[in-house]
Design a protein around this motif. Structure first.
Motif, mmCIF file in Angstrom:
data_model
loop_
_atom_site.group_PDB
_atom_site.id
_atom_site.type_symbol
_atom_site.label_atom_id
_atom_site.label_comp_id
_atom_site.label_asym_id
_atom_site.label_seq_id
_atom_site.Cartn_x
_atom_site.Cartn_y
_atom_site.Cartn_z
ATOM 1 N N ASN A 225 0.839 -1.192 0.000
ATOM 2 C CA ASN A 225 0.000 0.000 0.000
ATOM 3 C C ASN A 225 0.880 1.250 0.000
ATOM 4 O OD1 ASN A 225 -1.514 2.108 2.121
ATOM 5 N ND2 ASN A 225 -2.800 1.290 0.473
ATOM 6 N N ALA A 226 0.397 2.284 -0.653
ATOM 7 C CA ALA A 226 1.222 3.493 -0.800
ATOM 8 C C ALA A 226 1.113 4.459 0.379
ATOM 9 C CB ALA A 226 0.828 4.223 -2.088
ATOM 10 N N TRP A 227 0.193 4.251 1.286
ATOM 11 C CA TRP A 227 -0.042 5.237 2.345
ATOM 12 C C TRP A 227 0.911 5.032 3.521
ATOM 13 C CZ3 TRP A 227 -5.865 3.620 2.467
ATOM 14 C CH2 TRP A 227 -6.447 3.939 1.233
ATOM 15 N N PRO A 228 1.428 6.134 4.088
ATOM 16 C CA PRO A 228 2.218 6.022 5.332
ATOM 17 C C PRO A 228 1.324 5.550 6.476
ATOM 18 C CG PRO A 228 2.511 8.172 4.322
ATOM 19 C CD PRO A 228 1.400 7.505 3.586
ATOM 20 N N PRO A 234 8.438 5.297 8.823
ATOM 21 C CA PRO A 234 7.810 6.003 7.694
ATOM 22 C C PRO A 234 7.992 5.305 6.350
ATOM 23 C CG PRO A 234 9.832 7.094 8.371
ATOM 24 C CD PRO A 234 9.567 6.053 9.408
ATOM 25 N N LEU A 235 8.946 4.398 6.232
ATOM 26 C CA LEU A 235 9.183 3.742 4.948
ATOM 27 C C LEU A 235 8.431 2.422 4.795
ATOM 28 C CD1 LEU A 235 13.025 4.354 4.533
ATOM 29 C CD2 LEU A 235 11.116 5.722 3.656
ATOM 30 N N LYS A 236 7.843 1.947 5.839
ATOM 31 C CA LYS A 236 7.132 0.671 5.770
ATOM 32 C C LYS A 236 5.655 0.894 5.477
ATOM 33 C CE LYS A 236 10.256 -2.014 8.692
ATOM 34 N NZ LYS A 236 10.381 -2.919 9.855
ATOM 35 N N ARG A 237 5.051 -0.113 4.832
ATOM 36 C CA ARG A 237 3.650 -0.025 4.423
ATOM 37 C C ARG A 237 2.938 -1.350 4.697
ATOM 38 N NH1 ARG A 237 5.610 4.305 4.078
ATOM 39 N NH2 ARG A 237 5.480 5.838 2.365
ATOM 40 N N HIS A 238 1.608 -1.282 4.638
ATOM 41 C CA HIS A 238 0.834 -2.526 4.665
ATOM 42 C C HIS A 238 1.219 -3.381 3.452
ATOM 43 C CE1 HIS A 238 -1.544 -0.969 7.898
ATOM 44 N NE2 HIS A 238 -2.153 -0.035 7.154
ATOM 45 N N THR A 259 -0.338 -19.837 -0.132
ATOM 46 C CA THR A 259 -0.849 -19.014 0.957
ATOM 47 C C THR A 259 -1.002 -17.566 0.494
ATOM 48 O OG1 THR A 259 1.373 -18.488 1.802
ATOM 49 C CG2 THR A 259 0.284 -20.445 2.714
ATOM 50 N N GLN A 260 -1.825 -16.850 1.230
ATOM 51 C CA GLN A 260 -1.939 -15.400 1.047
ATOM 52 C C GLN A 260 -2.313 -14.784 2.380
ATOM 53 O OE1 GLN A 260 -3.544 -13.436 -2.573
ATOM 54 N NE2 GLN A 260 -5.144 -12.663 -1.205
ATOM 55 N N SER A 261 -1.639 -13.697 2.735
ATOM 56 C CA SER A 261 -1.877 -13.044 4.020
ATOM 57 C C SER A 261 -1.824 -11.533 3.857
ATOM 58 C CB SER A 261 -0.847 -13.479 5.073
ATOM 59 O OG SER A 261 -1.009 -14.843 5.412
ATOM 60 N N PHE A 262 -2.652 -10.880 4.656
ATOM 61 C CA PHE A 262 -2.605 -9.425 4.786
ATOM 62 C C PHE A 262 -1.742 -9.104 6.002
ATOM 63 C CE2 PHE A 262 -5.047 -5.740 6.825
ATOM 64 C CZ PHE A 262 -4.182 -4.796 6.288
ATOM 65 N N HIS A 263 -0.633 -8.398 5.760
ATOM 66 C CA HIS A 263 0.276 -8.024 6.843
ATOM 67 C C HIS A 263 0.066 -6.549 7.146
ATOM 68 C CE1 HIS A 263 2.759 -11.756 6.821
ATOM 69 N NE2 HIS A 263 2.274 -11.827 5.589
ATOM 70 N N ALA A 264 -0.685 -6.311 8.219
ATOM 71 C CA ALA A 264 -0.993 -4.937 8.625
ATOM 72 C C ALA A 264 0.163 -4.383 9.444
ATOM 73 C CB ALA A 264 -2.287 -4.904 9.422
ATOM 74 N N LEU A 265 0.631 -3.218 9.080
ATOM 75 C CA LEU A 265 1.742 -2.596 9.800
ATOM 76 C C LEU A 265 1.222 -2.012 11.107
ATOM 77 C CD1 LEU A 265 4.761 -1.878 9.691
ATOM 78 C CD2 LEU A 265 4.108 0.273 8.602
ATOM 79 N N ARG A 266 1.775 -2.442 12.205
ATOM 80 C CA ARG A 266 1.409 -1.961 13.552
ATOM 81 C C ARG A 266 2.667 -1.482 14.257
ATOM 82 N NH1 ARG A 266 -3.328 -4.851 14.963
ATOM 83 N NH2 ARG A 266 -4.678 -4.830 13.125
ATOM 84 N N SER A 267 2.465 -0.774 15.354
ATOM 85 C CA SER A 267 3.602 -0.329 16.174
ATOM 86 C C SER A 267 3.142 -0.167 17.609
ATOM 87 C CB SER A 267 4.175 0.988 15.643
ATOM 88 O OG SER A 267 3.248 2.044 15.800
ATOM 89 N N ASN A 268 4.049 -0.376 18.528
ATOM 90 C CA ASN A 268 3.795 -0.095 19.948
ATOM 91 C C ASN A 268 5.104 0.292 20.618
ATOM 92 O OD1 ASN A 268 5.193 -2.510 20.752
ATOM 93 N ND2 ASN A 268 3.323 -3.692 20.331
ATOM 94 N N ARG A 269 5.017 0.719 21.828
ATOM 95 C CA ARG A 269 6.203 1.232 22.512
ATOM 96 C C ARG A 269 7.136 0.134 22.993
ATOM 97 N NH1 ARG A 269 3.604 3.299 28.270
ATOM 98 N NH2 ARG A 269 2.572 1.348 28.830
#
Length: 453
Positions: A225-228, A234-238, A259-269
């Motif tokens: 995906n192209a969205w931040p 900042p350089l990683k995407r879904h 296989t096929q998977s959606f890898h959602a970009l997440r972050s935590n502290r």
């Protein structure tokens, strides 16, 4: 009276000599025809075995397609289930990765009997490989000597026995005084049964054949995906990762994984940015007791959902997966392995091939053919002329009382046209390029003929 006696003796000698020369020429032609026919039968047998080996390759290509189709069918069923559960929603996939990805997600369908029909077809190919083809090739090899001998004797009979004699096959040859013996034969040990190893032979031929089919090649694709998403990364995407492969294991058994998977970009502290995997589709078909190739990350007891625990925490505690910069679908792999289709399979079969140490040996044999002098129209045989005695006895038939000739033939490997790389090609039982021709008599064979006379 002296002149008349000399004339009569000369006529007798001339008559006997002419009859013997005519018989020897006729027998020589018949022996050459018989030897060539024997070599031709060898060529046909080797070409038949070559076609069997090539049929092995065709069956293996078909089996590779079947396991891939089975994995794809299971993969489609999983897509349908996940789409129905909206985990993840098809609208989200279309929004993040394009309408075509959303349509492909919605297109997944479950088939109730696809796996069973594919498994049945796979079993039929496996039986054909290990029972029909192996038995056919072995029968051709084991029966060559007897078949070759029978053909050579029939050719001799056809050339030397009068057509009006009415004799049955084989009986006519014996009653006409014909005898055929092998002087030399390179057939024993010329071909042997080989295991399907990686270095040469069946396995690399199968792998080379499957490379021509894109359906069996790597099915890896990644759409980003192209969205931040996060200021932390900042350089990683879904990412939407499609992974698929078909392999031939070390045990000679086929396997396929999709296989096929959606890898959602997440972050935590605690751990920073990571990919939360949502498995969308999975499917695999493999041989029983076969090993999965190295590099496929999965666990045996993956949770069905993560409503009771954090995905990243479970990964850190229970797996060694790379969820920060990984490129695989380990969660989908785990679901696929948990529901893997395990088909009985015998693996790559052993096959007939020329041993390396025999590849440069000529496949040659020599035969000795004798025709009894009693069948010749000479004064010492069944001629209507009187049979002289003493010094006028005819000795043109030697001590054995028979005409004896020797003939040799060989089966050789020759391409119908030169290779594109201009290199020579060693004889092999994977190409039906075997031919027959007559061969020169060796010195040893000539000496043995003289001794027999």
């Amino acid at each position: 009276m002296v002149v008349v006696s000399v004339a009569v003796a000369s006529l007798v000698v001339l008559y006997n000599l002419g009859q013997t020369v005519e018989g020897r020429v006729r027998l020589t032609h018949a022996a050459d025809a018989a030897a060539y026919s024997g070599a031709l039968e060898q060529a046909r047998t080797l070409n038949a075995i070559a076609y069997v080996n090539r049929t092995h390759i065709a069956h293996q290509v078909a089996m590779a397609h079947l396991v891939t189709l089975a994995a794809a069918a299971q993969y489609g069923g999983a897509l349908h289930t996940q789409h129905t559960r909206r985990n993840p929603p098809a609208g989200l996939i279309a929004m993040l990765f394009g309408a075509d990805m959303g349509l492909a997600y919605r297109a997944g369908q479950a088939s109730s009997d696809a796996q069973s029909r594919l498994a049945g077809a796979f079993a039929q190919h496996d039986r054909a490989v290990h029972r029909v083809l192996k038995a056919g090739a072995e029968s051709a090899r084991a029966g060559l000597v007897a078949t070759r001998d029978r053909i050579m004797r029939k050719v001799l009979e056809a050339n030397m026995v009068d057509s009006g004699s009415g004799s049955d096959s084989g009986v006519g040859a014996r009653s006409s005084g014909l005898a055929l013996d092998l002087l030399s034969d390179n057939w024993p040990g010329f071909i042997g049964r080989s295991a399907a190893t990686r270095e040469a032979g069946l396995r690399p031929a199968v792998e080379q054949a499957t490379e021509r089919y894109r359906f069996l090649n790597s099915r890896d694709a990644t759409r980003r995906n192209a969205w931040p998403v996060s200021r932390r990364c900042p350089l990683k995407r879904h990412e939407l990762r499609r992974r698929g492969m078909t392999w031939l294991g070390p045990d000679g058994r086929w396997g396929a994984l999709d296989t096929q998977s959606f890898h959602a970009l997440r972050s935590n502290r605690w751990i920073g940015c990571y990919f939360r995997e949502y498995a969308m589709g999975w499917g695999t078909a493999q041989g029983k007791k076969s090993q999965t190739p190295d590099g496929i990350d999965y666990v045996d007891d993956a949770p069905a959902d993560f409503s009771q625990e954090d995905f990243w925490r479970w990964v850190q505690q229970s797996t060694g997966w790379d969820i920060f910069s990984g490129a695989t679908n380990p969660m989908a792999n785990s679901y696929a392995m948990a529901s893997a289709q395990r088909w009985p399979a015998g693996g790559l079969p052993s096959y007939l091939e020329i041993p390396t140490e025999r590849m440069r040996d000529p496949l040659r044999f020599a035969v000795r053919v004798a025709w009894s002098g009693a069948r010749l129209k000479t004064t010492d045989a069944d001629s209507a002329l009187a049979q002289p005695r003493g010094r006028f006895r005819y000795d043109g038939l030697g001590q054995s009382g028979a005409i004896t000739v020797v003939s040799a033939a060989e089966t050789y490997f020759l391409r119908p046209e030169p290779r594109a790389d201009k290199k020579s090609e060693l004889p092999t039982l994977f190409r039906p390029y075997w031919r027959a021709r007559l061969s020169a008599i060796t010195r040893d064979e000539a000496l043995r003929i003289r001794e027999a006379r």
